[in-house]
Scaffold this motif. Structure first.
Motif: not given
Length: 377
Positions: A131-133, A136-140
């Motif tokens: 969820e944090i990733a 930040k605009g990423g997919w995790g």
């Protein structure tokens, strides 16, 4: 309190005193369960229409109880309501569920998660990092999932999913089994057999309103969770039902997994025994074939030696005739004598009893009279 143990005669009297459906309700069985027990102990049952005819005082035929030497004690112990409806109480699955229920384990999923299993902790941490990733605009995708359980549900279902999986994992370990978790799947290890499990939210197909000439569908979450056993035959899953929730199926799941593990272990042992037998039979066949090949090769060698001996004698006869003729005709000269000596040497080289060494023929195979095959190793 209803009687629960019967002789064949007593059970026969019971099933001819009232309909099987009444007996089944009284003892917590299915109709089919009672019928299976009667079939097992060779106890005849009233045919269809028997009770209706009896009600209207019509003539009925009562089948006699067949005689047999043994007199077993037949149990009709009332089944626990948590066991599958319709299970034969004497079946392997029902007996295993009964054993689990009597083991004193906590099979109730709590309303609040407390003292969670370490894999629940690591799974919660994994989804937190994902969820944090994403924020930040990423997919995790780069978040370490090696210690995350295979859970795929809507965000609002995660608390329930964690509580269910926490209870299941603890039950599995208390029964002496293992849980393995890696970045690809979650595995239950029972009797050395591995089963991939995953918890998902079930979806339903909903027709989409479009102007297309063909139908299209969307997958809509249902809010119902389901535990699936992947890569298993038969494919197995347990889901929320109208009456029973997945949380009420813990005993069903554990009993099925344990029996599956034991059966697969036995199957693996039997397969290993069969494979060992096949390997031993193959080794015997290969050893026998080797003996046959050696026997044939030895015979071929014998035949070639005999053939060479015959030919060497043929050569000697020819050489002798040539020498006798030269002497008789008084044409024997040093040149012919040299040829005679050379020819005798070759006959001795070819003779299998002598095999005289001739340096110039060291590379020639006596059997084929062709150059020997060279080995480069």
């Amino acid at each position: 309190m209803a009687k629960t143990t019967f002789t064949r005669q007593e059970l026969y009297d019971l099933v001819w005193s009232k309909p099987v459906s009444h007996i089944a309700k009284e003892y917590g069985f299915s109709d089919n369960g009672i019928r299976k027990i009667c079939k097992k102990y060779n106890i005849p049952l009233p045919n269809s229409g028997y009770w209706s005819k009896l009600k209207f005082n019509k003539k009925v035929v009562k089948t006699k109880l067949p005689k047999q030497d043994d007199n077993p004690q037949i149990s009709l112990e009332k089944t626990n309501p948590q066991l599958y409806a319709g299970d034969n109480p004497l079946s392997k699955l029902a007996l295993r569920k009964k054993e689990i229920l009597q083991a004193g384990l906590n099979i109730t999923v709590p309303e609040q998660l407390s003292n969670p299993h370490h894999l629940i902790k690591s799974t919660k941490e994994y989804y937190k990092q994902v969820e944090i990733a994403r924020k930040k605009g990423g997919w995790g995708h780069d978040v370490d999932s090696s210690k995350a359980l295979s859970i795929s549900v809507a965000n609002n279902l995660y608390p329930r999913a964690f509580r269910f999986m926490d209870t299941l994992l603890k039950l599995i370990e208390k029964r002496g089994h293992k849980i393995e978790c890696n970045k690809y799947n979650t595995k239950v290890i029972i009797k050395g057999q591995s089963y991939s499990i995953r918890l998902i939210e079930k979806s339903k197909r909903v027709k989409r309103e479009t102007s297309y000439s063909y139908d299209t569908f969307d997958l809509e979450p249902t809010g119902n969770i389901c535990l699936k056993i992947d890569h298993s035959y038969p494919i197995k899953e347990w889901s929320d039902g109208k009456i029973k929730k997945l949380e009420d199926r813990l005993v069903d799941i554990l009993a099925w997994l344990e029996i599956k593990g034991e059966e697969d272990e036995q199957r693996s042992i039997e397969n290993a025994i069969r494979q060992k037998k096949r390997d031993e039979e193959r080794e015997i066949e290969e050893a026998l074939q080797k003996q046959k090949d050696e026997e044939l090769a030895n015979f071929e060698g014998l035949f070639k030696s005999a053939e060479r001996f015959q030919k060497s004698q043929y050569l000697r006869n020819f050489i002798q005739e040539f020498e006798d003729y030269a002497i008789k005709s008084k044409t024997l000269n040093p040149e012919k004598q040299e040829w005679i000596n050379w020819a005798k040497e070759k006959a001795d080289w070819y003779d299998p009893f002598i095999e005289r060494e001739v340096p110039l023929l060291n590379d020639i195979d006596r059997d084929t009279l062709k150059p020997k095959k060279r080995s480069y190793w």
